[in-house]
Design a protein around this motif. Sequence first.
Motif, mmCIF file in Angstrom:
data_model
loop_
_atom_site.group_PDB
_atom_site.id
_atom_site.type_symbol
_atom_site.label_atom_id
_atom_site.label_comp_id
_atom_site.label_asym_id
_atom_site.label_seq_id
_atom_site.Cartn_x
_atom_site.Cartn_y
_atom_site.Cartn_z
ATOM 1 N N MET A 35 1.642 3.556 2.735
ATOM 2 C CA MET A 35 0.626 4.701 2.867
ATOM 3 C C MET A 35 1.459 5.787 2.044
ATOM 4 O O MET A 35 1.194 6.876 1.964
ATOM 5 N N GLN A 36 2.779 5.675 2.030
ATOM 6 C CA GLN A 36 3.638 6.592 1.061
ATOM 7 C C GLN A 36 3.289 6.666 -0.338
ATOM 8 O O GLN A 36 3.712 7.569 -1.274
ATOM 9 N N ASP A 37 2.748 5.325 -0.510
ATOM 10 C CA ASP A 37 2.334 5.383 -2.225
ATOM 11 C C ASP A 37 0.815 5.960 -2.362
ATOM 12 O O ASP A 37 0.287 5.434 -2.227
ATOM 13 N N SER A 38 1.125 7.234 -2.720
ATOM 14 C CA SER A 38 -0.389 8.039 -3.004
ATOM 15 C C SER A 38 -1.274 7.477 -3.898
ATOM 16 O O SER A 38 -2.226 7.546 -3.863
ATOM 17 N N GLU A 39 -0.476 6.997 -5.128
ATOM 18 C CA GLU A 39 -1.645 6.272 -5.918
ATOM 19 C C GLU A 39 -2.490 5.018 -5.101
ATOM 20 O O GLU A 39 -3.612 5.096 -5.302
ATOM 21 N N PHE A 40 -1.553 4.234 -4.362
ATOM 22 C CA PHE A 40 -2.160 3.238 -3.768
ATOM 23 C C PHE A 40 -3.364 3.718 -2.564
ATOM 24 O O PHE A 40 -4.389 3.166 -2.534
ATOM 25 N N ARG A 42 -4.899 6.433 -2.693
ATOM 26 C CA ARG A 42 -6.248 7.265 -3.313
ATOM 27 C C ARG A 42 -7.105 6.486 -3.892
ATOM 28 O O ARG A 42 -8.214 6.540 -4.171
ATOM 29 N N LEU A 43 -6.446 5.100 -4.369
ATOM 30 C CA LEU A 43 -7.361 3.917 -4.764
ATOM 31 C C LEU A 43 -8.158 3.459 -3.743
ATOM 32 O O LEU A 43 -9.319 2.737 -3.800
ATOM 33 N N MET A 44 -7.481 3.513 -2.588
ATOM 34 C CA MET A 44 -8.115 2.548 -1.591
ATOM 35 C C MET A 44 -8.764 3.421 -0.428
ATOM 36 O O MET A 44 -9.665 2.766 0.162
ATOM 37 N N ASP A 45 -8.530 4.565 -0.096
ATOM 38 C CA ASP A 45 -9.179 5.427 1.128
ATOM 39 C C ASP A 45 -9.769 6.754 0.565
ATOM 40 O O ASP A 45 -9.211 7.305 -0.102
ATOM 41 N N THR A 46 -10.918 7.025 1.330
ATOM 42 C CA THR A 46 -11.377 8.425 1.054
ATOM 43 C C THR A 46 -10.641 9.352 2.040
ATOM 44 O O THR A 46 -10.650 10.664 1.622
ATOM 45 N N ASP A 47 -9.980 8.862 2.803
ATOM 46 C CA ASP A 47 -9.280 9.773 3.783
ATOM 47 C C ASP A 47 -8.205 10.483 2.877
ATOM 48 O O ASP A 47 -7.605 9.734 2.166
ATOM 49 N N PRO A 48 -7.802 11.916 2.914
ATOM 50 C CA PRO A 48 -7.045 12.527 1.963
ATOM 51 C C PRO A 48 -5.729 11.851 2.403
ATOM 52 O O PRO A 48 -5.400 11.395 3.494
ATOM 53 N N ALA A 49 -4.767 11.675 1.351
ATOM 54 C CA ALA A 49 -3.323 11.003 1.379
ATOM 55 C C ALA A 49 -2.525 11.812 2.312
ATOM 56 O O ALA A 49 -2.675 12.964 2.098
ATOM 57 N N SER A 50 -1.957 11.243 3.317
ATOM 58 C CA SER A 50 -0.921 12.192 4.286
ATOM 59 C C SER A 50 -0.012 11.093 4.807
ATOM 60 O O SER A 50 -0.010 9.758 4.657
ATOM 61 N N LEU A 51 1.062 11.497 5.314
ATOM 62 C CA LEU A 51 2.189 10.844 5.503
ATOM 63 C C LEU A 51 2.495 10.911 7.209
ATOM 64 O O LEU A 51 2.643 12.100 7.787
ATOM 65 N N LEU A 52 2.415 9.655 7.670
ATOM 66 C CA LEU A 52 2.325 9.520 9.093
ATOM 67 C C LEU A 52 3.747 8.862 9.502
ATOM 68 O O LEU A 52 3.938 7.890 8.621
ATOM 69 N N SER A 53 4.312 9.024 10.678
ATOM 70 C CA SER A 53 5.715 8.337 11.057
ATOM 71 C C SER A 53 5.240 6.818 11.139
ATOM 72 O O SER A 53 4.068 6.401 11.621
ATOM 73 N N VAL A 54 6.327 6.067 11.208
ATOM 74 C CA VAL A 54 6.144 4.725 11.789
ATOM 75 C C VAL A 54 5.769 4.566 12.942
ATOM 76 O O VAL A 54 4.848 3.638 13.390
ATOM 77 N N ALA A 55 6.121 5.513 13.923
ATOM 78 C CA ALA A 55 5.582 5.402 15.397
ATOM 79 C C ALA A 55 4.145 5.700 15.357
ATOM 80 O O ALA A 55 3.418 4.927 16.174
ATOM 81 N N LYS A 56 3.346 6.498 14.453
ATOM 82 C CA LYS A 56 2.044 6.839 14.446
ATOM 83 C C LYS A 56 1.474 5.719 13.962
ATOM 84 O O LYS A 56 0.425 5.402 14.581
ATOM 85 N N HIS A 57 1.900 4.964 13.017
ATOM 86 C CA HIS A 57 1.276 3.897 12.462
ATOM 87 C C HIS A 57 1.083 2.712 13.405
ATOM 88 O O HIS A 57 0.395 1.882 13.556
ATOM 89 N N LYS A 58 2.201 2.658 14.347
ATOM 90 C CA LYS A 58 2.290 1.520 15.258
ATOM 91 C C LYS A 58 1.081 1.902 16.237
ATOM 92 O O LYS A 58 0.565 1.056 16.595
ATOM 93 N N GLN A 59 1.035 3.180 16.684
ATOM 94 C CA GLN A 59 0.029 3.582 17.638
ATOM 95 C C GLN A 59 -1.344 3.192 17.064
ATOM 96 O O GLN A 59 -2.054 2.701 17.708
#
Lengths: 198, 197
Positions: A35-40, A42-59
């Motif tokens: 999810m740090q790859d903004s090109e990826f 923006r190709l995949m998701d309508t949600d605006p690109a943003s950066l979440l921690s590993v902990a947040k991704h785990k959650q």
Amino acid sequence: MAANRQKTRSIFVGELVHLVSPNPETDAGLFARWMQDSEFVRLMDTDPASLLSVAKHKQWLKKDLLEEDRKDGLFFLVRTLQEEKSIGFIGLDGIRWVHGEAWVGVGLGERAYWGQGYGTDAMRVLQRYAFDGLNLHRLSLTVFEYNPRAIRSYEKAGFIREGRARKFLHRDGKRFDMIFMGILREEWERREGHGEDS
Amino acid sequence: MNLNTQLFEGRLIYLGPINRDQDAEVEARWTLDSDYLHMLGFDLVRPLSPARVKKQYDEIEKDMDEKRNQYYFSIRRMGNEEDGKQDQLLGFARLTRIGWTHGTGTISLGIGDAAERGKGYGTEALHLMLHYAFRELNLFRLSASIPGYNQAALKMFEKAGFHEEARQREAYHLAGKRWDGIYMGLLSEEWSNQHGS
């Protein structure tokens, strides 16, 4: 006596990839990196690109995607058969069991595996799972008009264009359409040569 | 319409908040009508108890509070004190899946009692919702997903200016027959051109 023997290969296994369950404990880091790859994103998701921690991704993996009670979604990690490398995810969402329809979402976070048939293979595995395993009647998806690689991949997997939501996406100061595609069970069966002896 | 115009008031109906205790009783009764539930395109259709409806209200209000990507309104009769039908709950109108960065949202609405349909309440509620979406929330476009067997809704949205944008073939399975799902869209500029407001 092989002529009429059914293929015994697991429904989760394709030619290049197989589908496994993500493990929030070990895989959250993968998702965070992809999810740090903004090109990826923006190709995949309508949600605006943003950066979440590993902990947040785990959650998020634990709560939203893999929650036991959730009956309208099934989410998988895509792994290569040869190297057992995790290269992305694929899943069904908004499953409407009564009507037999579901939405497909896929994303290959590992760029090195783009454009070589891995996505198409993952999609074909998911289709077999959806139609032969879950007895669904149709699969739907949306894809952005600025993602021709994905559109080609979906068409190769038998999806048919069904229309477009006009100017749905606003990115980089421009408006883009979101394309709708769908495949019906009988269309998939015809393509897979179903009903013939394997 | 201008800044002085009441966003939530029509002539026949008005848009209101959820009245948890009173509304739950009425909505629970509506769920005894399977036609109503099917028209809304739900998957598993089943009658709900008032307690279950209240739980749904709580989830909606929590969502509105925390995620800010949904707006839910009750549709109520304007009425007058004489006919005693003032504030009667007629249905719901809802904006969901709001994507603020793209300016998009999905609209849905329903009139719960079959006897109250065809009287223009839905049309008026839709008009208020479009004005709210385009002129207060400043959305760029709205979507609506309607089952192909719901002719009344398809006509109402068409009359309001929505265009069919996608046809999801055989997305619905009802009473032994398969129906398409109709995805409709309306751009803010299209709506402005129609209404000159």
